[in-house]
Write a protein that holds these residues in place. Structure first.
Motif, PDB file in Angstrom:
ATOM      1  N   ASP A 214      -1.608  -9.112   1.787  1.00 55.22           N
ATOM      2  CA  ASP A 214      -1.541  -8.591   3.429  1.00 55.22           C
ATOM      3  C   ASP A 214      -0.310  -8.501   3.811  1.00 55.22           C
ATOM      4  O   ASP A 214       0.211  -9.662   4.404  1.00 55.22           O
ATOM      5  CB  ASP A 214      -2.562  -9.556   4.118  1.00 55.22           C
ATOM      6  CG  ASP A 214      -2.897  -9.011   5.340  1.00 55.22           C
ATOM      7  OD1 ASP A 214      -2.137  -8.028   6.026  1.00 55.22           O
ATOM      8  OD2 ASP A 214      -3.949  -9.181   6.037  1.00 55.22           O
ATOM      9  N   PHE A 215       0.448  -7.568   3.624  1.00 50.90           N
ATOM     10  CA  PHE A 215       1.793  -7.514   4.085  1.00 50.90           C
ATOM     11  C   PHE A 215       1.844  -7.144   5.551  1.00 50.90           C
ATOM     12  O   PHE A 215       1.190  -6.486   6.095  1.00 50.90           O
ATOM     13  CB  PHE A 215       2.673  -6.342   3.363  1.00 50.90           C
ATOM     14  CG  PHE A 215       2.886  -6.721   1.903  1.00 50.90           C
ATOM     15  CD1 PHE A 215       3.623  -7.744   1.635  1.00 50.90           C
ATOM     16  CD2 PHE A 215       2.016  -6.109   0.977  1.00 50.90           C
ATOM     17  CE1 PHE A 215       4.094  -7.896   0.273  1.00 50.90           C
ATOM     18  CE2 PHE A 215       2.362  -6.398  -0.257  1.00 50.90           C
ATOM     19  CZ  PHE A 215       3.278  -7.403  -0.795  1.00 50.90           C
ATOM     20  N   CYS A 243      -2.322  -8.340   8.806  1.00 47.50           N
ATOM     21  CA  CYS A 243      -2.480  -6.881   9.282  1.00 47.50           C
ATOM     22  C   CYS A 243      -4.187  -6.732   9.278  1.00 47.50           C
ATOM     23  O   CYS A 243      -4.687  -5.847   9.628  1.00 47.50           O
ATOM     24  CB  CYS A 243      -1.868  -5.869   8.374  1.00 47.50           C
ATOM     25  SG  CYS A 243      -0.200  -5.759   9.289  1.00 47.50           S
ATOM     26  N   VAL A 252       2.539  -0.773  -3.569  1.00 48.72           N
ATOM     27  CA  VAL A 252       3.839  -1.042  -2.734  1.00 48.72           C
ATOM     28  C   VAL A 252       4.840  -0.173  -3.489  1.00 48.72           C
ATOM     29  O   VAL A 252       5.716   0.634  -2.857  1.00 48.72           O
ATOM     30  CB  VAL A 252       4.354  -2.607  -2.837  1.00 48.72           C
ATOM     31  CG1 VAL A 252       5.709  -2.763  -2.339  1.00 48.72           C
ATOM     32  CG2 VAL A 252       3.362  -3.328  -2.086  1.00 48.72           C
ATOM     33  N   PHE A 298       1.996  -0.509   7.424  1.00 44.79           N
ATOM     34  CA  PHE A 298       2.646  -0.977   6.187  1.00 44.79           C
ATOM     35  C   PHE A 298       3.831  -0.004   6.081  1.00 44.79           C
ATOM     36  O   PHE A 298       5.040  -0.554   5.750  1.00 44.79           O
ATOM     37  CB  PHE A 298       1.802  -1.008   5.063  1.00 44.79           C
ATOM     38  CG  PHE A 298       2.780  -1.388   3.391  1.00 44.79           C
ATOM     39  CD1 PHE A 298       3.276  -2.614   3.385  1.00 44.79           C
ATOM     40  CD2 PHE A 298       2.668  -0.388   2.780  1.00 44.79           C
ATOM     41  CE1 PHE A 298       4.059  -2.801   2.212  1.00 44.79           C
ATOM     42  CE2 PHE A 298       3.311  -0.774   1.556  1.00 44.79           C
ATOM     43  CZ  PHE A 298       4.152  -1.646   1.267  1.00 44.79           C
ATOM     44  N   GLU A 299       3.421   1.315   5.654  1.00 49.25           N
ATOM     45  CA  GLU A 299       4.471   2.533   5.373  1.00 49.25           C
ATOM     46  C   GLU A 299       5.587   2.610   6.490  1.00 49.25           C
ATOM     47  O   GLU A 299       6.718   2.643   6.234  1.00 49.25           O
ATOM     48  CB  GLU A 299       3.622   3.751   5.328  1.00 49.25           C
ATOM     49  CG  GLU A 299       2.921   3.644   3.795  1.00 49.25           C
ATOM     50  CD  GLU A 299       3.106   5.072   3.021  1.00 49.25           C
ATOM     51  OE1 GLU A 299       4.030   5.960   3.483  1.00 49.25           O
ATOM     52  OE2 GLU A 299       2.455   5.118   2.177  1.00 49.25           O
TER      53      GLU A 299
END
Ligand code: UD1
Length: 313
Positions: A214-215, A243, A252, A298-299
């Protein structure tokens, strides 16, 4: 929150928090205490004239007692934030992570600080397979570092119950963003991959790359801290800070290649010993009590990290 102090304020997360605090209309004075062991003066360079930066060690109670005079909220980010380092040198890490946290809490009580917000860690969940992780799950610390962070959480709750010090613990998941050092052997995977990408090289993925995390982009962590400092419901409590989703390492690297417009297939090495397979936060408690909503996905976070890295080269 008029006068605030960030321990570890020259570090990756601490320095992002300092920038966030400087934008708050109700904040008048921002102080930092850092021993510059892993933090860098460079991380605060363009805000240095608006911040009081003190070189100091959280193992030294007298330093904290002196600096906390007149402070309303302390954000405690200082730590040796590394699982492998805590296995190599558990005593040093205990002294910084546990005794240091105790000193922060004791100095906060003695100087009548109103609130302490603490950087706790998802490491507390250990290897239990159940997902997503909820705060009421039994902790399963598997390294000295995880024990240190868990001990910190428990000290926080006890200082709230015993002395009325308002404490809030935030269990960070995998934080990434600008100023995360890619060069240390303990660096987060995102910073390592981004560094490789900009060097035009492929990274090594440990294992099959289907492990997931979970970044969370660092600015979302800053938001969580600001909310935790203000929420009336938060004192004495613990919140996940992720997140609420998870991304595999293969995803990733695919996303990074797409964003950068390159084709560099990663190589795969052996599994990393002790690796957790999957990690994902349930953030419903933080949503409910703090109004926390990670606004940078994330992106987008990755794009910003790459932009920053390019600009700083
Ligand atoms: C992270 C935290 C740790 C915290 C834990 C809680 C960081 C740096 N570490 O560990 O402090 O206690 O979450 O769950 O944020 N990987 C590669 N190639 C590389 C580097 C890493 O494939 O070059 C893999 C690792 O094997 C792992 C994943 O990437 O599967 C994430 O690694 P890492 O960024 O070190 O974070 P965690 O191990 O999740």
């Amino acid at each position: 929150m008029r006068n605030v102090l960030v321990t570890g304020g020259a570090g990756f997360i601490g320095s992002a928090l300092v920038r966030g605090l400087l934008e708050q209309p109700d904040v008048r004075r921002v102080m930092v205490v850092d021993d510059f062991s892993t933090g860098h003066e460079d991380n605060l360079r363009e805000v240095a004239d608006r911040v009081e930066i003190h070189r100091g060690d959280i193992r030294n109670y007298a330093t904290l007692e002196r600096l906390f005079d007149g402070v309303h909220v302390v954000f405690h980010e200082a730590a040796i934030a590394s699982v492998p380092k805590s296995i190599e040198d558990p005593r040093l890490c205990h002294e910084v992570n546990v005794d240091g946290t105790f000193n922060v809490l004791q100095a906060a009580v003695d100087q009548k600080v109103r609130r302490v917000v603490f950087a706790a860690s998802a490491a507390a969940y250990g290897n239990a397979p159940e997902l997503p992780k909820r705060e009421d799950m039994l902790p399963d610390p598997r390294s000295p570092y995880a024990v240190h962070k868990l001990a910190g959480e428990m000290y926080l709750r006890t200082f709230w119950e015993s002395y009325g010090l308002e404490t809030v613990a935030l269990r960070y998941f995998n934080v990434f963003g600008p100023r995360q050092d890619p060069k240390s052997p303990y660096s987060g995977v995102l910073s390592i991959f981004a560094d490789r990408l900009l060097a035009g090289k492929a990274p090594t993925i440990h294992g099959d790359g289907e492990q997931s995390r979970d970044f969370i982009f660092v600015e979302n962590i800053v938001q969580a801290n600001l909310l935790a400092a203000r929420s009336e419901k938060a004192p004495g409590r613990l919140y996940n800070c992720g997140c609420g989703g998870r991304v595999t390492l293969n995803q990733v690297w695919d996303a990074m290649q797409r964003v950068a417009g390159v084709n560099l297939p990663a190589s795969h090495g052996p599994d990393r010993p002790g690796d957790v397979r999957h990690s994902q936060a349930d953030i419903s408690l933080a949503r409910r009590d703090l109004g926390f909503e990670p606004s940078i996905g994330f992106e987008q976070g990755m794009q910003r990290t790459l932009d920053w890295l390019r600009a700083s080269k």
